[in-house]
Motif scaffolding. Sequence first.
Motif, PDB file in Angstrom:
ATOM      1  N   VAL A   1      -9.096  -1.644   0.851  1.00 56.12           N
ATOM      2  CA  VAL A   1      -9.308  -2.458  -0.348  1.00 56.12           C
ATOM      3  C   VAL A   1     -10.781  -2.585  -0.714  1.00 56.12           C
ATOM      4  CG1 VAL A   1      -7.208  -3.773   0.104  1.00 56.12           C
ATOM      5  CG2 VAL A   1      -9.423  -4.712   0.825  1.00 56.12           C
TER       6      VAL A   1
ATOM      7  N   SER B   1       0.827  -1.209   0.000  1.00 54.32           N
ATOM      8  CA  SER B   1       0.000   0.000   0.000  1.00 54.32           C
ATOM      9  C   SER B   1       0.862   1.261   0.000  1.00 54.32           C
ATOM     10  CB  SER B   1      -0.920   0.001   1.222  1.00 54.32           C
ATOM     11  OG  SER B   1      -1.768   1.137   1.225  1.00 54.32           O
TER      12      SER B   1
ATOM     13  N   ALA C   1     -12.056   1.219  -4.584  1.00 55.73           N
ATOM     14  CA  ALA C   1     -11.409  -0.092  -4.476  1.00 55.73           C
ATOM     15  C   ALA C   1     -12.429  -1.227  -4.469  1.00 55.73           C
ATOM     16  CB  ALA C   1     -10.553  -0.152  -3.213  1.00 55.73           C
TER      17      ALA C   1
ATOM     18  N   HIS D   1      -5.150  -1.085  -4.758  1.00 55.50           N
ATOM     19  CA  HIS D   1      -5.885  -1.666  -3.631  1.00 55.50           C
ATOM     20  C   HIS D   1      -6.971  -2.624  -4.100  1.00 55.50           C
ATOM     21  CE1 HIS D   1      -4.524   1.916  -0.968  1.00 55.50           C
ATOM     22  NE2 HIS D   1      -3.726   0.871  -0.811  1.00 55.50           N
ATOM     23  N   ARG D   2      -7.618  -2.293  -5.195  1.00 55.83           N
ATOM     24  CA  ARG D   2      -8.649  -3.199  -5.738  1.00 55.83           C
ATOM     25  C   ARG D   2      -8.051  -4.547  -6.106  1.00 55.83           C
ATOM     26  NH1 ARG D   2     -12.199  -0.846 -10.552  1.00 55.83           N
ATOM     27  NH2 ARG D   2     -10.311  -1.170 -11.783  1.00 55.83           N
TER      28      ARG D   2
ATOM     29  N   PHE E   1      -5.422  -5.926  -4.758  1.00 55.99           N
ATOM     30  CA  PHE E   1      -5.108  -6.666  -3.533  1.00 55.99           C
ATOM     31  C   PHE E   1      -6.368  -7.339  -2.991  1.00 55.99           C
ATOM     32  CE2 PHE E   1      -3.490  -7.704   0.602  1.00 55.99           C
ATOM     33  CZ  PHE E   1      -2.114  -7.776   0.453  1.00 55.99           C
ATOM     34  N   ARG E   2      -7.480  -6.651  -3.147  1.00 57.42           N
ATOM     35  CA  ARG E   2      -8.751  -7.267  -2.712  1.00 57.42           C
ATOM     36  C   ARG E   2      -9.080  -8.501  -3.534  1.00 57.42           C
ATOM     37  NH1 ARG E   2     -13.700  -6.767  -4.978  1.00 57.42           N
ATOM     38  NH2 ARG E   2     -13.203  -4.818  -6.072  1.00 57.42           N
TER      39      ARG E   2
END
Length: 330
Positions: free
Chosen positions: A311, A137, A223, A238-239, A241-242
Motif C-alpha cells: 500500500v 488485495s 500506491a 492498494h492506494r 486501502f492505505r
Amino acid sequence: MSNAKGKGKEVEPLPGPSSGSANPAASLSSLWAYLLPALNHIVKSPTNDPHCKKAPSIDMVFYSGIHTACYNYFTSQSENKANTPAARANGEVASGNDLYEQLDKYFLETAREIMLGVPQDDTALVDYIVPCFNRYSAGALSVNRLLNYVNRHYVRRAVDEDRGWLRLNDIVESVAKSLSAEDSRDKISELLKEKRVDELKKWGYKADGSGETLAAAEASAEAASAPDRIISVASLAHRRFRTEVFEPLLAVPVIKGPKPKKKIPKANGAPPPIPKGRLARSVKELLESKGGDEEERARLAKDLATALRLVGIRTDHALRKRLDKFVATA
C-alpha cells in the motif's frame, strides 16, 4: 468479507448477465452496470478462509464480454472526442478518465466498508486486518488483470503525458543542478532515468536486481502517490486501502486538554512513552505476547509487513522496520 476460521468450498465462477438488447459500451452508466456484478463478485464475495489469497473468478464468456465492452467503450469515446473541434485542434484522442474515477470511487467505498468493521479491541486488530487485506488485495490483482485494457489504453497514455506517480516537476529541480545549456536531449533523458531509479531504490529496488524487484518497487511507489496521480488499477486499489484503512490506524491519537508545562519522567529516568497508533499497539501485543501459536504469529507478521509494502507505507516507517526485522529473524 468474512474472516472466520476454517476453510470453505471455493466460490463458483460468476456467469455473465443474460443477453439483451442493451449495449454495455453505450455509456459509462451502462458499462458500469455491466461491470459492477463482476467487481463485487471478485472483490467482495465472502469467504470463511482466513488465508484467502485467491479471488473468485467469473466465467470465460463474461470475462471476454468485459474485455470487449471496455475496448468498445474506449474506442467510441476516443472517436467521439476526436470529432469535436477542440479535440482536433489540440490533437486529443484519448479518453477513459470517467471509468478510472469510477473505479477509484469503488475501491474507496470498499476500503471504507472494511474500516467500518474494525474491532474496538486493539488486540484483535491484526487478526481482522490481515485477512481483510489479503482478500481485498487478491480481488484488486484479479480486477487489474480483468481491466488490463484500462491500464494499456488509459494509464499508459497518462504516464506518457506526465500524469503518473512520478512527474517531471517532482524531479526537475534536482536534475537541473546537473545540467548546463550545452547538454543534449539524450543527456537530459539519461539524468531523468537515473533520478527515477533513485526514487525506486527507496522502495527496495536494486539496480542489479530482477524485473520482479523493479515491478514490486514501482507498485509500492504508485500506491504511495497522491490521489491525483494516474496509476495501475491494482495500485489504485492498494492506494485506497492505505488512505482509508492503514493511515487512520497508524495515526497517533491527539491528546485533548491542556498540555503539561513540563514532561514528567518515569521513575527510572526514561521519558514517558509517546502515544502510538492503534495498529502499532496491536502489533506490539502480537509480537510481545507470550505463548500462543508461534507459526500463526509469524504468518500474521509476514502478511502485515507485505500489506504495508504493497500500500506504499515507506520502508523507514517505524512499524515497517519493526515488522521487517521480526520477519527476518522469525
